[in-house]
Design an enzyme around this catalytic site. Structure first.
Site, PDB file in Angstrom:
ATOM      1  N   LYS A  70      12.617  21.172  20.229  1.00 44.03           N
ATOM      2  CA  LYS A  70      11.834  20.911  19.024  1.00 44.03           C
ATOM      3  C   LYS A  70      12.184  19.548  18.449  1.00 44.03           C
ATOM      4  O   LYS A  70      13.320  19.086  18.573  1.00 44.03           O
ATOM      5  CB  LYS A  70      12.149  21.925  17.925  1.00 44.03           C
ATOM      6  CG  LYS A  70      11.812  23.338  18.198  1.00 44.03           C
ATOM      7  CD  LYS A  70      12.113  24.172  16.951  1.00 44.03           C
ATOM      8  CE  LYS A  70      13.138  25.204  17.274  1.00 44.03           C
ATOM      9  NZ  LYS A  70      13.324  26.210  16.263  1.00 44.03           N
ATOM     10  N   TYR A  74       7.052  20.672  12.744  1.00 41.52           N
ATOM     11  CA  TYR A  74       7.688  21.051  13.999  1.00 41.52           C
ATOM     12  C   TYR A  74       6.811  20.578  15.153  1.00 41.52           C
ATOM     13  O   TYR A  74       5.603  20.819  15.146  1.00 41.52           O
ATOM     14  CB  TYR A  74       7.790  22.569  14.147  1.00 41.52           C
ATOM     15  CG  TYR A  74       8.346  23.333  12.987  1.00 41.52           C
ATOM     16  CD1 TYR A  74       9.623  23.877  13.049  1.00 41.52           C
ATOM     17  CD2 TYR A  74       7.601  23.559  11.836  1.00 41.52           C
ATOM     18  CE1 TYR A  74      10.139  24.615  11.998  1.00 41.52           C
ATOM     19  CE2 TYR A  74       8.111  24.292  10.780  1.00 41.52           C
ATOM     20  CZ  TYR A  74       9.374  24.821  10.870  1.00 41.52           C
ATOM     21  OH  TYR A  74       9.869  25.550   9.822  1.00 41.52           O
ATOM     22  N   ARG A  98      14.591  30.021   6.116  1.00 38.60           N
ATOM     23  CA  ARG A  98      13.869  30.380   7.345  1.00 38.60           C
ATOM     24  C   ARG A  98      14.834  30.188   8.511  1.00 38.60           C
ATOM     25  O   ARG A  98      15.326  29.097   8.741  1.00 38.60           O
ATOM     26  CB  ARG A  98      12.634  29.497   7.529  1.00 38.60           C
ATOM     27  CG  ARG A  98      11.581  29.675   6.446  1.00 38.60           C
ATOM     28  CD  ARG A  98      10.378  28.781   6.728  1.00 38.60           C
ATOM     29  NE  ARG A  98       9.429  28.778   5.643  1.00 38.60           N
ATOM     30  CZ  ARG A  98       8.300  29.484   5.633  1.00 38.60           C
ATOM     31  NH1 ARG A  98       7.989  30.256   6.653  1.00 38.60           N
ATOM     32  NH2 ARG A  98       7.484  29.400   4.592  1.00 38.60           N
ATOM     33  N   HIS A 134      17.854  27.493  15.133  1.00 32.53           N
ATOM     34  CA  HIS A 134      17.510  26.539  14.073  1.00 32.53           C
ATOM     35  C   HIS A 134      17.029  27.282  12.835  1.00 32.53           C
ATOM     36  O   HIS A 134      16.307  28.267  12.926  1.00 32.53           O
ATOM     37  CB  HIS A 134      16.394  25.609  14.568  1.00 32.53           C
ATOM     38  CG  HIS A 134      15.838  24.731  13.505  1.00 32.53           C
ATOM     39  ND1 HIS A 134      14.594  24.930  12.963  1.00 32.53           N
ATOM     40  CD2 HIS A 134      16.363  23.655  12.880  1.00 32.53           C
ATOM     41  CE1 HIS A 134      14.366  24.007  12.046  1.00 32.53           C
ATOM     42  NE2 HIS A 134      15.429  23.220  11.975  1.00 32.53           N
ATOM     43  N   HIS A 139      16.149  30.738  14.111  1.00 28.25           N
ATOM     44  CA  HIS A 139      15.150  31.051  15.134  1.00 28.25           C
ATOM     45  C   HIS A 139      15.355  30.279  16.434  1.00 28.25           C
ATOM     46  O   HIS A 139      15.870  29.174  16.442  1.00 28.25           O
ATOM     47  CB  HIS A 139      13.745  30.718  14.614  1.00 28.25           C
ATOM     48  CG  HIS A 139      13.402  31.421  13.348  1.00 28.25           C
ATOM     49  ND1 HIS A 139      12.625  30.857  12.386  1.00 28.25           N
ATOM     50  CD2 HIS A 139      13.732  32.644  12.881  1.00 28.25           C
ATOM     51  CE1 HIS A 139      12.471  31.692  11.375  1.00 28.25           C
ATOM     52  NE2 HIS A 139      13.149  32.786  11.654  1.00 28.25           N
ATOM     53  N   ARG A 170       0.809  -1.224   0.000  1.00 29.94           N
ATOM     54  CA  ARG A 170       0.000   0.000   0.000  1.00 29.94           C
ATOM     55  C   ARG A 170       0.834   1.262   0.000  1.00 29.94           C
ATOM     56  O   ARG A 170       0.371   2.331  -0.342  1.00 29.94           O
ATOM     57  CB  ARG A 170      -0.920   0.021   1.230  1.00 29.94           C
ATOM     58  CG  ARG A 170      -1.892  -1.135   1.277  1.00 29.94           C
ATOM     59  CD  ARG A 170      -2.545  -1.218   2.632  1.00 29.94           C
ATOM     60  NE  ARG A 170      -1.518  -1.500   3.640  1.00 29.94           N
ATOM     61  CZ  ARG A 170      -1.696  -1.397   4.961  1.00 29.94           C
ATOM     62  NH1 ARG A 170      -2.850  -1.009   5.434  1.00 29.94           N
ATOM     63  NH2 ARG A 170      -0.724  -1.688   5.786  1.00 29.94           N
ATOM     64  N   ASP A 212      13.568  37.990   9.408  1.00 28.87           N
ATOM     65  CA  ASP A 212      14.848  37.288   9.448  1.00 28.87           C
ATOM     66  C   ASP A 212      16.010  38.176   9.015  1.00 28.87           C
ATOM     67  O   ASP A 212      17.143  37.975   9.450  1.00 28.87           O
ATOM     68  CB  ASP A 212      14.789  36.028   8.591  1.00 28.87           C
ATOM     69  CG  ASP A 212      13.957  34.920   9.227  1.00 28.87           C
ATOM     70  OD1 ASP A 212      13.562  35.077  10.408  1.00 28.87           O
ATOM     71  OD2 ASP A 212      13.696  33.915   8.552  1.00 28.87           O
TER      72      ASP A 212
END
Length: 178
Positions: free
Chosen positions: A71, A130, A58, A117, A61, A23, A164
């Site tokens: 996290k 996350y 990104r 991160h 942070h 599957r 950022d």
């Protein structure tokens, strides 16, 4: 769940359980007992995801104390260059490590509090999941500039948010926290 590598102290690159049959696949990305057996104490409080176009960066942070959180991150579709910078006091301050997370390799990254991160999307529609052990507190949001810690992202002009672009450099961050 098994440890592939410890990228920075406490930052674990993990291989989840993958079940495959006619599957398709079933991937277990989190199991509290398995995490505890690896020495990770993580109580899930919030989960969210981002979808990024290729060349979106990104980061970098983190949440400031007392809202600093651990996290668990992984890439469901596409691929990202995931980057960590150690902001904890001591000999490891400023150390940088990176790894590629992708829908194909299914790797999971545990990131303890005190680590900045970020990631660069290597493909369109790169979806990052996350999980955090504390709720997000907007007033505790912080970061450091993506280009201030000597890491070669392999790109000169990433797509960045206004937020950022405004983060302090790693050295400015250190001066303000000594």
């Amino acid at each position: 769940m098994k440890i592939i590598e410890e990228l920075l102290p406490g930052c674990l690159l993990l291989e989840p359980q993958v079940f495959t049959d006619h599957r398709g696949e079933f991937v277990k990305t989190f199991h509290d007992d398995s995490m505890h057996s690896l020495g990770v104490d993580f109580n899930l409080h919030e989960e969210f995801y981002s979808v990024s176009h290729k060349n979106v960066l990104r980061g970098m942070h983190f949440q400031r104390a007392p809202h600093a959180h651990a996290k668990i991150v992984y890439c469901l579709t596409g691929s990202v260059l995931d980057v960590l910078v150690d902001l904890r006091e001591g000999a490891h301050f400023g150390r940088v490590k990176s790894t590629v997370l992708s829908g194909e390799n299914k790797r999971v990254l545990f990131i303890p509090a005190g680590i900045a991160h970020g990631f660069l999307a290597l493909e369109d529609q790169s979806m990052m999941m996350y999980k955090t052990d504390l709720h997000h507190v907007p007033s505790a949001d912080s970061g450091i500039r993506w280009d201030s810690f000597g890491f070669d992202w392999g790109i000169q002009q990433p797509i960045l948010s206004e937020r950022d672009m405004q983060h302090p450099t790693l050295s400015e961050y250190r001066q303000n926290h000594e």
